[in-house]
Write a protein that holds these residues in place. Structure first.
Motif: not given
Length: 327
Positions: A55-68
């Motif tokens: 029941g926990g939560s997490y942050k997620e992130l999708e990369m769009q470019s190498e520079a990030q």
């Protein structure tokens, strides 16, 4: 703890709603997106399993470019996310620079070794699972010619290629393995059109089983194989269901287990090896492909699996010397 604004321009950060906790874990997907039906999606599945169980939560992130990459890691660490898990070797150099600046944050990286006191490096013996896929390809091939299509031309993917070739040649010494790579930049992971073109070229050269280790690009390989009336082999996630009866098997990497374990148990610094014996890699057999699995093929796979886990069969790891003994 949640964020409602994006971390980076062009990068969406989603903080899933759920129980509040002292620190939320975070997952960063590599280029290709979390729904690539392959490597990233396996990571997503592991995080989702943790959510369903806790029941926990997490942050997620999708990369769009190498520079990030560097900015993404630093911003997540500054929000208090802990542990931070990232998928893909390409985070290696950046993590090596960032981790010392956040000594109280645990990091886990999949598919690369980073030697820092707060980093767990999760690596897989892709060559072992690919060896089993090669055994199956040899049993299924009628032409004696099979193909391998990799994504980015890097040593890590040569591990898949070399293991596959070793298994195939062990079962069919006079057979032929055609080899192509999609490219030399990260764009090679997300080019299904190019994957399909390479598959058609291999089919024209007689390949009747093609193994794709190419992330999202592999979707084009599997489609072209199905359209061309030959068998394919999926990778990372179980892709058998994408073309039922036309995907011989999938060489699964339990990236989902790596993410789930990091979220559930935290990170133990050092190198964690997920091999065949630890069920870190294997070939998938289910209702979608079981009609393709002959008793002889199953027996050959079982024998090879026992040999590898028992130490009688030593599958060469390409990355130890950048060479493959059967090529």
């Amino acid at each position: 703890m949640s964020l409602t604004t994006s971390l980076l321009a062009g990068v969406a950060l989603t903080a899933l709603t759920g129980g509040m906790a002292l620190a939320e874990p975070a997952l960063i997907f590599d280029l290709g997106g979390k729904f690539d039906k392959s490597f990233n999606e396996a990571a997503f599945a592991g995080a989702q399993r943790w959510v369903e169980e806790t029941g926990g939560s997490y942050k997620e992130l999708e990369m769009q470019s190498e520079a990030q990459r560097e900015q993404a890691l630093r911003r997540l660490a500054e929000t208090g996310a802990n542990p931070i898990v990232m998928t893909g070797f390409a985070f290696g150099d950046v993590l090596n620079q960032v981790a010392p600046d956040y000594p109280d944050t645990q990091f886990a990286i999949i598919d690369m070794v980073v030697e820092q006191p707060n980093v767990q490096s999760v690596v897989f013996t892709e060559e072992q699972g690919s060896y089993l896929a090669g055994i199956m390809a040899a049993q299924a091939s009628k032409s004696g010619t099979v193909g391998f299509i990799g994504g980015m031309d890097i040593p890590l993917i040569h591990k898949f290629e070399c293991g596959f070739a070793q298994g195939f040649k062990a079962a069919k010494p006079d057979g032929r393995v055609l080899i192509n790579y999609t490219g030399t930049t990260p764009a090679a992971w997300n080019d299904p059109v190019k994957g399909g073109e390479l598959a058609k070229a291999q089919i024209s050269q007689g390949a009747d089983v093609i193994y794709a280790a190419a992330g999202g690009t592999g979707i084009g390989v599997l489609q072209a194989a199905a359209d061309g009336g030959i068998l394919s082999i999926g990778v990372d996630s179980n892709q058998n269901h994408l073309h039922p009866g036309k995907v011989l098997t999938s060489m699964v990497k339990r990236v989902d287990n790596a993410v789930y374990d990091a979220f559930k148990n935290g990170v133990q610094p050092g190198v964690k090896v997920m091999d065949l014996k630890a069920e870190g890699v294997d070939v998938a057999i289910d209702d979608n492909n079981k009609a393709l699995i002959t008793p002889e093929m199953q027996a050959a796979v079982d024998e090879a699996r026992a040999g590898i886990t028992g130490g009688q069969i030593a599958v060469h790891d390409y990355m130890t010397d950048n060479a493959c003994p059967v090529q």
